[in-house]
Enzyme design. Structure first.
Site, PDB file in Angstrom:
ATOM      1  N   HIS A   1      39.131  -3.338  16.725  1.00 37.05           N
ATOM      2  CA  HIS A   1      37.811  -3.973  16.636  1.00 37.05           C
ATOM      3  C   HIS A   1      37.963  -5.446  16.263  1.00 37.05           C
ATOM      4  O   HIS A   1      37.347  -6.325  16.866  1.00 37.05           O
ATOM      5  CB  HIS A   1      36.953  -3.272  15.578  1.00 37.05           C
ATOM      6  CG  HIS A   1      36.445  -1.939  16.021  1.00 37.05           C
ATOM      7  ND1 HIS A   1      35.104  -1.655  16.116  1.00 37.05           N
ATOM      8  CD2 HIS A   1      37.095  -0.824  16.420  1.00 37.05           C
ATOM      9  CE1 HIS A   1      34.951  -0.413  16.539  1.00 37.05           C
ATOM     10  NE2 HIS A   1      36.145   0.116  16.726  1.00 37.05           N
TER      11      HIS A   1
ATOM     12  N   HIS B   1      -6.713  -0.236   2.636  1.00 38.55           N
ATOM     13  CA  HIS B   1      -6.565   1.117   3.168  1.00 38.55           C
ATOM     14  C   HIS B   1      -7.417   2.052   2.326  1.00 38.55           C
ATOM     15  O   HIS B   1      -7.208   2.154   1.115  1.00 38.55           O
ATOM     16  CB  HIS B   1      -5.076   1.482   3.074  1.00 38.55           C
ATOM     17  CG  HIS B   1      -4.717   2.792   3.668  1.00 38.55           C
ATOM     18  ND1 HIS B   1      -4.666   3.949   2.937  1.00 38.55           N
ATOM     19  CD2 HIS B   1      -4.372   3.123   4.932  1.00 38.55           C
ATOM     20  CE1 HIS B   1      -4.293   4.940   3.739  1.00 38.55           C
ATOM     21  NE2 HIS B   1      -4.113   4.478   4.943  1.00 38.55           N
TER      22      HIS B   1
ATOM     23  N   ARG C   1       0.865  -1.192   0.000  1.00 44.11           N
ATOM     24  CA  ARG C   1       0.000   0.000   0.000  1.00 44.11           C
ATOM     25  C   ARG C   1       0.899   1.238   0.000  1.00 44.11           C
ATOM     26  O   ARG C   1       1.138   1.835  -1.045  1.00 44.11           O
ATOM     27  CB  ARG C   1      -0.967  -0.018   1.206  1.00 44.11           C
ATOM     28  CG  ARG C   1      -2.100   0.976   1.072  1.00 44.11           C
ATOM     29  CD  ARG C   1      -1.724   2.413   1.367  1.00 44.11           C
ATOM     30  NE  ARG C   1      -1.348   2.636   2.760  1.00 44.11           N
ATOM     31  CZ  ARG C   1      -0.897   3.804   3.205  1.00 44.11           C
ATOM     32  NH1 ARG C   1      -0.762   4.843   2.400  1.00 44.11           N
ATOM     33  NH2 ARG C   1      -0.542   3.933   4.470  1.00 44.11           N
ATOM     34  N   GLU C   2       1.448   1.594   1.164  1.00 43.93           N
ATOM     35  CA  GLU C   2       2.377   2.732   1.191  1.00 43.93           C
ATOM     36  C   GLU C   2       3.500   2.515   0.173  1.00 43.93           C
ATOM     37  O   GLU C   2       3.885   3.441  -0.550  1.00 43.93           O
ATOM     38  CB  GLU C   2       2.969   2.885   2.599  1.00 43.93           C
ATOM     39  CG  GLU C   2       4.012   3.992   2.734  1.00 43.93           C
ATOM     40  CD  GLU C   2       3.452   5.403   2.768  1.00 43.93           C
ATOM     41  OE1 GLU C   2       2.533   5.665   3.568  1.00 43.93           O
ATOM     42  OE2 GLU C   2       3.933   6.257   2.000  1.00 43.93           O
TER      43      GLU C   2
ATOM     44  N   HIS D   1       6.549   8.672   8.634  1.00 49.13           N
ATOM     45  CA  HIS D   1       7.377   8.962   7.463  1.00 49.13           C
ATOM     46  C   HIS D   1       8.779   9.330   7.913  1.00 49.13           C
ATOM     47  O   HIS D   1       9.000   9.711   9.058  1.00 49.13           O
ATOM     48  CB  HIS D   1       6.707  10.025   6.593  1.00 49.13           C
ATOM     49  CG  HIS D   1       5.679   9.378   5.703  1.00 49.13           C
ATOM     50  ND1 HIS D   1       5.950   9.037   4.406  1.00 49.13           N
ATOM     51  CD2 HIS D   1       4.425   8.948   5.974  1.00 49.13           C
ATOM     52  CE1 HIS D   1       4.889   8.427   3.894  1.00 49.13           C
ATOM     53  NE2 HIS D   1       3.939   8.358   4.818  1.00 49.13           N
TER      54      HIS D   1
ATOM     55  N   ARG E   1     -10.029   0.157  11.552  1.00 48.63           N
ATOM     56  CA  ARG E   1      -9.148   1.135  12.184  1.00 48.63           C
ATOM     57  C   ARG E   1      -9.469   2.503  11.619  1.00 48.63           C
ATOM     58  O   ARG E   1      -9.691   2.649  10.410  1.00 48.63           O
ATOM     59  CB  ARG E   1      -7.689   0.809  11.872  1.00 48.63           C
ATOM     60  CG  ARG E   1      -6.748   1.848  12.482  1.00 48.63           C
ATOM     61  CD  ARG E   1      -5.565   2.205  11.600  1.00 48.63           C
ATOM     62  NE  ARG E   1      -5.937   2.910  10.382  1.00 48.63           N
ATOM     63  CZ  ARG E   1      -5.053   3.412   9.525  1.00 48.63           C
ATOM     64  NH1 ARG E   1      -3.781   3.267   9.725  1.00 48.63           N
ATOM     65  NH2 ARG E   1      -5.450   4.039   8.428  1.00 48.63           N
TER      66      ARG E   1
HETATM   67  C1  HCA Z   1      -0.898   9.279   2.741  1.00 48.88           C
HETATM   68  C2  HCA Z   1      -1.686   8.489   3.754  1.00 48.88           C
HETATM   69  C3  HCA Z   1      -0.890   7.880   4.850  1.00 48.88           C
HETATM   70  C4  HCA Z   1      -1.888   7.180   5.731  1.00 48.88           C
HETATM   71  C5  HCA Z   1      -1.400   6.686   7.039  1.00 48.88           C
HETATM   72  C6  HCA Z   1      -2.431   5.958   7.834  1.00 48.88           C
HETATM   73  C7  HCA Z   1      -0.127   8.962   5.644  1.00 48.88           C
HETATM   74  O1  HCA Z   1      -0.742  10.460   2.946  1.00 48.88           O
HETATM   75  O2  HCA Z   1      -0.469   8.712   1.747  1.00 48.88           O
HETATM   76  O3  HCA Z   1      -3.368   5.405   7.281  1.00 48.88           O
HETATM   77  O4  HCA Z   1      -2.286   5.918   9.060  1.00 48.88           O
HETATM   78  O5  HCA Z   1       1.084   8.941   5.652  1.00 48.88           O
HETATM   79  O6  HCA Z   1      -0.797   9.792   6.230  1.00 48.88           O
HETATM   80  O7  HCA Z   1       0.069   6.977   4.334  1.00 48.88           O
HETATM   81 CU    CU Z   2       2.097   7.327   4.708  1.00 45.47          CU
END
Ligand code: HCA
Ligand code: CU
Length: 381
Positions: free
Chosen positions: A291, A73, A12-13, A196, A133
């Protein structure tokens, strides 16, 4: 920090990584490898993204993976939610922007609207018997009162997890600890965190979140994601191996890490970085003489992670000007060359002399040792 789970978001990400394009075949390979590794959840791109995304999501749900539950998601929207529940997923991760940046420049809705929409989506997904969630995007630039109020409301409605997301990578570990700690006192459900890595804090933030009571961490293989990505799976594992080795070893098939990273690196046409956690080419290479000597006596002197836990091996680099005779001696022993310490020291001096001009490979080192050894046995030295 025990009792936490990984929500693996490479599919996904990771699909938001600049180079990523995953065919169904590749997605299946990655999902199976992650399942084999033992992640608790695999998060997939929204079925609303494209027709193929919808089909791929369905196919992966039908693979019957052994351990990993499948999530998708989606935006906090009924249309997306209806599609999501049709795919056969075990759970749905819903997200909506709550910071003024995103409220004004992205969806343009206020908190009352967001809250109402969230409740509708949550009730709907729950009614299908699926995990849910709810997460606020850009949590660290949102008003704390807004955040706590919406989390409190959705927690009362009832759901599996709320999520905190550092969408822009601005948070530091102390801010994370404070926010998660506060949230822990406000909701009774689980807390998922997503970080991030724009300023290099993604692993430290994940750790701070767990210390503060978070239960789920989002990762991706090699950290791939939007911009420079999120908490890397391997980096989180490295961090947690130090914090709680038995727990980590009991949950995950650690020697598979390297294979998964290679698989994903190939799929997105990058190489595994030289300084990668655990699997970077020099992650277990020891160089300086001091080392090397200590490592040869006891690896724990300069290693906090044991390479063998990950199916990796330790390497002592010898053919350079920083080398020491203990490392050279150990190499002579490995080669079964019988030499006195004095002779090894002579050979070491020769290696340093040559290495001052150019780094010597292990083959070069071995050749020098053999020459010295022959000279000794033939009585020349
Ligand atoms: C994005 C969404 C997300 C979602 C994170 C989450 C973020 O901006 O692409 O669902 O908790 O970083 O906010 O990846
Ligand atoms: Cu994200």
């Amino acid at each position: 920090t025990s009792n936490w789970s990984i929500i693996e978001s490479t599919l996904r990400e990771g699909e938001q990584f600049a180079n990523a394009f995953f065919t169904l075949e590749t997605k299946i390979k990655i999902a199976k490898a992650l399942d084999e590794f033992g992640v608790e959840y695999i998060e997939l791109t929204s079925p609303a993204a494209s027709p193929e995304s919808f089909n791929d999501c369905k196919t992966i749900c039908s693979l019957g993976l052994k351990k990993s539950k499948i999530l998708t998601h989606i935006r906090c929207h009924m249309d997306d939610a209806r599609l999501a529940v049709e795919t056969g997923v075990d759970g749905v991760d819903v997200v909506i922007g709550t910071s003024s940046f995103l409220r004004e420049h992205s969806h343009g809705k206020d908190m009352t609207w967001i809250t109402k929409q969230a409740i509708e989506v949550i009730e709907f997904v729950k009614s299908k018997g699926i995990e849910i969630r709810f997460s606020s995007e850009d949590s660290f630039r949102s008003e704390l009162v807004d955040l706590l109020s919406i989390y409190r409301t959705v927690d009362k409605v009832g759901l599996n997890r709320v999520g905190v997301a550092d969408t822009v990578g601005c948070a530091d570990p102390r801010q994370v600890y404070d926010l998660v700690r506060t949230l822990r006192g406000v909701v009774s459900c689980d807390i998922e965190c997503h970080f991030h890595n724009d300023t290099g804090c993604a692993i430290a933030n994940a750790y701070a979140a767990l210390e503060a009571g978070a239960t789920h961490i989002d990762t991706s293989v090699l950290g791939i994601g939007e911009r420079n990505g999120i908490t890397p799976l391997g980096g989180l594992i490295a961090r947690m191996m130090v914090a709680d080795p038995e727990y980590v070893k009991s949950k995950y098939n650690l020697p598979m890490l390297r294979e998964i990273e290679n698989l994903v690196a190939d799929a997105v046409e990058i190489s595994v970085p030289f300084n990668n956690y655990i699997t970077g080419f020099c992650a277990f290479t020891h160089k300086a003489g001091i080392h090397a000597k200590a490592i040869l006596a006891n690896p724990a002197t300069y290693e906090i992670l044991n390479p063998t836990d990950f199916g990796m091996s330790r390497y002592v680099s010898i053919g350079h000007r920083l080398t020491g005779w203990n490392a050279v001696k150990s190499r002579a022993e490995q080669l079964n060359l019988d030499m006195t310490d004095e002779q090894v020291k002579d050979a070491t001096a020769k290696i340093k002399e040559l290495a001052d001009v150019k780094t010597q490979s292990m083959e070069d080192v071995d050749a020098i040792l053999r020459i010295y050894h022959t000279a000794i046995t033939s009585g020349e030295l």
